[in-house]
Scaffold this active site. Structure first.
Site, mmCIF file in Angstrom:
data_model
loop_
_atom_site.group_PDB
_atom_site.id
_atom_site.type_symbol
_atom_site.label_atom_id
_atom_site.label_comp_id
_atom_site.label_asym_id
_atom_site.label_seq_id
_atom_site.Cartn_x
_atom_site.Cartn_y
_atom_site.Cartn_z
ATOM 1 N N ASP A 200 0.733 -1.061 0.029
ATOM 2 C CA ASP A 200 0.234 -0.307 0.083
ATOM 3 C C ASP A 200 1.178 1.471 -0.038
ATOM 4 O OD1 ASP A 200 -1.571 1.446 1.517
ATOM 5 O OD2 ASP A 200 -3.051 0.287 0.546
ATOM 6 N N HIS A 228 -3.834 6.186 3.972
ATOM 7 C CA HIS A 228 -4.606 5.374 3.691
ATOM 8 C C HIS A 228 -3.428 3.441 4.075
ATOM 9 C CE1 HIS A 228 -5.688 1.680 0.806
ATOM 10 N NE2 HIS A 228 -6.846 1.923 1.020
ATOM 11 N N SER A 375 -11.690 -1.729 1.634
ATOM 12 C CA SER A 375 -9.904 -1.694 1.800
ATOM 13 C C SER A 375 -10.166 -1.887 3.013
ATOM 14 C CB SER A 375 -9.901 0.344 1.276
ATOM 15 O OG SER A 375 -8.989 0.511 0.243
#
Length: 432
Positions: A200, A228, A375
């Site tokens: 990520d 994120h 996610s």
């Protein structure tokens, strides 16, 4: 429907010698310029809370299927168009219209005769190399001056019919949350054997992340803390608790306008294979890609289980990768009533569901923020899978997945179905 028989077939597939696979890879491309994570960003300005940057959790729930499909398609198209406009010097469309690194093609399984033919046609060989840990080799070509990637991809494939030719596609974070890169301090530590893997953005230091986080950058600019990646790491830390052996975090974005490409993901998988990571979670989505497909298969042949989000582009969106690759565990998200998120993709095969809203995650500024999207469901499933599969061992994959299936709560139609897969995992996990 995907039954438990799939895992038996997948296990047999992994026993195929890695040397039989076409080989490919490619290093990151582009200068070290700051860019945001790949997300909805200001394209969804009317839908996003300006204070916490989170999509109104009720917007998608209030729309009809037709309205939702129209909105998500517009957002997806606008997101890609904006990304291409802002980074036109570094990215362009491939032959399928998907974003990819500008001017670069990757060939695998190409013969010496085809290499010579391509050179005679004016294709410059930029690099021949191998991805460490996966035994994958590649040949990287530059497109010819004045030619577009989409036409050059077709031409090179005609010249090398025995090879697989692909662009270096860009992959976006699978989230409906505005999450930009951050200047926060990176989390640090040394992960032990059996650590979980995360591909990520970079992970920031945060009190909600108690486990050691060993990080490595696979794009220009090195590892850079992102919202994120930080949020996902906090979900993993909370799920694993004292059992955690740490996290191996690969930042594939860095500060590179062409970051998040298939090559960066492949190289990250190679690093994790070298470290014998048993389970890796990937909350990124994009098109099918020869490089990525080969890398995922090679990692699986090392005994690695890959868990991936199915994406938030809606039921009408095409299959999203890497979740759609054979043997990859696809995860969808559910709300507090255990209903599938309306924005969750369904063209990608779904194996399990986990909470995708009503949970919170760490933010680089030290706070906790509301989360929504597939996610954030994927790492919850991956953490539970790790408890059944603490060490990479192809012979134990089937038993590990069956163990996860047994603990899943059946939702929707009886048995495995296309909406929830084998059911809900970790229904009470995640910060509230």
């Amino acid at each position: 429907m995907r039954s438990t028989a799939k895992w038996v077939a997948a296990t047999l597939l992994l026993l195929t010698p890695a040397a039989a696979l076409p080989q490919l890879a490619l290093p990151g491309v582009g200068p070290a310029l700051p860019v945001p994570d790949r997300s909805l960003r200001d394209l969804a300005e009317p839908l996003i809370d300006p204070v916490n940057g989170v999509v109104d959790s009720g917007i998608f729930d209030r729309l009809s299927k037709s309205e939702l499909g129209t909105l998500l398609k517009r957002l997806r198209t606008g997101r890609v168009n904006q990304f291409l406009r802002q980074n036109r010097d570094y990215v362009e469309r491939d032959r399928n219209g998907d974003p990819a690194v500008r001017g670069v093609l990757i060939a695998t399984g190409i013969s010496a005769a085809s290499l010579e033919l391509a050179r005679n046609e004016g294709f410059q060989i930029l690099e021949r190399a191998e991805i460490e840990g996966l035994d994958l080799s590649y040949v990287k070509f530059a497109t010819r001056p004045g030619k577009q990637l989409k036409s050059e991809e077709k031409r090179l494939q005609k010249l090398a019919r025995e090879a697989e030719v692909s662009a270096d596609n860009i992959y976006f974070t699978s989230t409906a949350v505005t999450m930009a890169v951050s200047s926060a301090t990176l989390a640090s530590g040394k992960a032990a054997a059996g650590a979980m893997g995360l591909i990520d953005g970079g992970v920031a230091r945060h009190s909600a992340i108690a486990m050691p986080v060993e990080q490595r950058g696979f794009a220009r600019g090195g590892a850079v803390a992102s919202s994120h990646g930080t949020a996902i790491a906090s979900l993993i830390s909370g799920s694993l608790g004292s059992r955690s052996r740490g996290l191996l975090a690969a930042d594939i974005y860095g500060s590179d306008p062409a970051g998040g490409n298939a090559t960066a993901i492949a190289r990250a998988l190679g690093w994790m294979a070298q470290r014998d990571v048993p389970v890796v979670t990937i909350s990124l989505v994009g098109p099918n890609n020869g490089l990525l497909g080969r890398a995922v298969k090679a990692a699986q042949q090392k005994g690695m289980l890959v868990v991936a989000a199915v994406g938030n582009d809606g039921p009408a969106a095409p299959a999203r990768y890497p979740a759609a690759y054979k043997g990859v565990i696809g995860v969808t998200g559910v709300d507090h009533r255990e209903r599938a998120l309306p924005e969750a993709g369904s063209a990608t095969p779904i194996d399990f569901a986990a909470p995708g809203t009503g949970i919170k995650g760490a933010s680089p500024d030290g706070n906790l923020v509301p989360l929504r999207g597939t996610s954030f469901a994927a790492p919850l499933v991956a953490a539970r899978l790790l408890s059944h599969y603490p060490a990479a061992n192809i012979g134990k994959i089937d038993a590990a997945v069956r163990g996860l299936i047994r603990e899943a709560k059946d939702l929707g139609k009886k048995g495995a179905d296309k909406v929830y897969g084998h059911g809900l995992v970790c229904g009470n996990c995640g910060l509230r």
